[in-house]
Design a protein around this motif. Structure first.
Motif, PDB file in Angstrom:
ATOM      1  N   UNK A   1       0.843  -1.208   0.000  1.00 56.21           N
ATOM      2  CA  UNK A   1       0.000   0.000   0.000  1.00 56.21           C
ATOM      3  C   UNK A   1       0.870   1.247   0.000  1.00 56.21           C
ATOM      4  N   UNK A   2       1.580   1.514   1.085  1.00 59.86           N
ATOM      5  CA  UNK A   2       2.481   2.666   1.174  1.00 59.86           C
ATOM      6  C   UNK A   2       3.880   2.140   1.429  1.00 59.86           C
ATOM      7  N   UNK A   3       4.839   2.588   0.637  1.00 61.61           N
ATOM      8  CA  UNK A   3       6.189   2.048   0.727  1.00 61.61           C
ATOM      9  C   UNK A   3       7.210   3.180   0.708  1.00 61.61           C
ATOM     10  N   UNK A   4       8.114   3.179   1.687  1.00 61.39           N
ATOM     11  CA  UNK A   4       9.256   4.081   1.720  1.00 61.39           C
ATOM     12  C   UNK A   4      10.506   3.255   1.459  1.00 61.39           C
ATOM     13  N   UNK A   5      11.342   3.739   0.538  1.00 58.93           N
ATOM     14  CA  UNK A   5      12.548   3.000   0.175  1.00 58.93           C
ATOM     15  C   UNK A   5      13.747   3.950   0.155  1.00 58.93           C
ATOM     16  N   UNK A   6      14.718   3.699   1.026  1.00 56.61           N
ATOM     17  CA  UNK A   6      15.956   4.464   1.040  1.00 56.61           C
ATOM     18  C   UNK A   6      15.761   5.953   1.215  1.00 56.61           C
ATOM     19  N   UNK A   7      14.860   6.327   2.113  1.00 52.63           N
ATOM     20  CA  UNK A   7      14.512   7.738   2.280  1.00 52.63           C
ATOM     21  C   UNK A   7      15.469   8.422   3.259  1.00 52.63           C
ATOM     22  N   UNK A   8      15.998   9.565   2.844  1.00 45.97           N
ATOM     23  CA  UNK A   8      16.736  10.474   3.721  1.00 45.97           C
ATOM     24  C   UNK A   8      15.946  11.771   3.808  1.00 45.97           C
ATOM     25  N   UNK A   9      15.800  12.320   5.011  1.00 46.31           N
ATOM     26  CA  UNK A   9      14.966  13.498   5.187  1.00 46.31           C
ATOM     27  C   UNK A   9      15.675  14.510   6.066  1.00 46.31           C
ATOM     28  N   UNK A  10      15.452  15.795   5.761  1.00 46.55           N
ATOM     29  CA  UNK A  10      16.237  16.863   6.376  1.00 46.55           C
ATOM     30  C   UNK A  10      15.338  18.011   6.820  1.00 46.55           C
ATOM     31  N   UNK A  11      15.726  18.637   7.946  1.00 40.23           N
ATOM     32  CA  UNK A  11      15.269  19.969   8.315  1.00 40.23           C
ATOM     33  C   UNK A  11      16.464  20.893   8.168  1.00 40.23           C
ATOM     34  N   UNK A  12      16.415  21.779   7.182  1.00 39.81           N
ATOM     35  CA  UNK A  12      17.556  22.626   6.868  1.00 39.81           C
ATOM     36  C   UNK A  12      18.790  21.729   6.653  1.00 39.81           C
ATOM     37  N   UNK A  13      19.826  21.897   7.473  1.00 39.30           N
ATOM     38  CA  UNK A  13      21.018  21.061   7.313  1.00 39.30           C
ATOM     39  C   UNK A  13      21.008  19.843   8.232  1.00 39.30           C
ATOM     40  N   UNK A  14      19.961  19.708   9.029  1.00 37.20           N
ATOM     41  CA  UNK A  14      19.887  18.593   9.975  1.00 37.20           C
ATOM     42  C   UNK A  14      19.352  17.344   9.273  1.00 37.20           C
ATOM     43  N   UNK A  15      20.147  16.313   9.246  1.00 38.22           N
ATOM     44  CA  UNK A  15      19.824  15.046   8.574  1.00 38.22           C
ATOM     45  C   UNK A  15      19.142  14.137   9.594  1.00 38.22           C
ATOM     46  N   UNK A  16      17.825  13.940   9.450  1.00 36.07           N
ATOM     47  CA  UNK A  16      17.053  13.270  10.506  1.00 36.07           C
ATOM     48  C   UNK A  16      16.772  11.804  10.178  1.00 36.07           C
ATOM     49  N   UNK A  17      16.296  11.503   8.986  1.00 38.07           N
ATOM     50  CA  UNK A  17      16.066  10.110   8.586  1.00 38.07           C
ATOM     51  C   UNK A  17      17.196   9.653   7.673  1.00 38.07           C
ATOM     52  N   UNK A  18      17.676   8.434   7.926  1.00 37.44           N
ATOM     53  CA  UNK A  18      18.828   7.910   7.212  1.00 37.44           C
ATOM     54  C   UNK A  18      18.469   6.586   6.535  1.00 37.44           C
TER      55      UNK A  18
END
Length: 231
Positions: A1-18
């Motif tokens: 249904x919903x799939x996340x693959x190799x997601x990196x996520x950022x707030x400004x320069x802060x790397x939160x999801x790896x």
């Protein structure tokens, strides 16, 4: 249904999801667990396109939403109830619910039939301002507004946080009914491990922005809870 693959996520320069990957079972419930501050809310915001930047793939069925705007993700079938509810206090219950209809792809603007069934209090008080409701009633309203988008997947970020104990069980039963009776998949950020075990088809435990452990609820043992979730 919903799939996340190799997601990196950022707030400004802060790397939160790896390199974050997870699958939401079709018509199922995925519990997202973890200690405070590990990135659970960022998972939800990333799915909705609400962080500053994200890479990797986010797909709903065969539709790639990785570069879609938040409104496009809502129209594709993702409903979102944020932490803190974020209702409009000066709007009536009716107006708050109908706000969700703007995300419907079919343009229909009416309270969905399932809302009166799930939330009798809201049904009987449609002209009351949202701001006079209790915390539990506001949470019901936030869920009803998200359901007005006609979602395929509903994101719930700690829906029982700050709710009076007498209402928590009602909210939990509503979540189960949304999934079991109405067939809507759910992504549930939850602190109540017992409810997560009872409700979910699968779980992921988040640590420092990545998936540390995942599996079926039978694998969510006390040893695992102690190792990854105990404060």
């Amino acid at each position: 249904m919903l799939k996340l693959s190799g997601v990196d996520s950022y707030y400004d320069r802060s790397h939160v999801l790896h390199d974050f990957s997870m699958d939401v079972p079709e018509r199922g419930i995925l519990a997202v667990l973890g200690r405070n501050g590990v990135g659970k809310t960022t998972v939800m915001k990333t799915i909705m396109g609400l962080t500053d930047r994200a890479t990797g793939t986010i797909a709903l069925g065969d539709v790639d939403l990785s570069t879609a705007g938040t409104h496009e993700r809502a129209r594709a079938g993702i409903g979102y109830v944020p932490q803190g509810r974020e209702i409009f206090p000066d709007f009536t219950i009716r107006q708050n619910i109908l706000m969700g209809c703007f995300a419907r792809p079919d343009g229909v603007r009416r309270i969905p039939d399932l809302v009166p069934d799930l939330f009798p209090y809201l049904r009987d008080n449609l002209d009351r301002p949202g701001g006079v409701l209790s915390g539990g009633q506001q949470q019901q309203l936030a869920i009803a507004r998200a359901l007005a988008t006609d979602p395929k997947v509903l994101l719930l970020d700690e829906p029982c946080e700050g709710i009076q104990p007498s209402i928590v069980e009602e909210i939990e039963e509503v979540i189960l009914a949304i999934n079991e009776k109405h067939g809507i998949a759910v992504v549930l950020v939850e602190q109540n491990i017992d409810f997560a075990r009872r409700a979910c088809d699968r779980f992921v435990i988040v640590e420092k922005g990545h998936v540390a452990v995942e599996g079926p609820p039978a694998d969510l043992t006390e040893e695992l809870v102690h190792a990854h979730l105990s404060v």
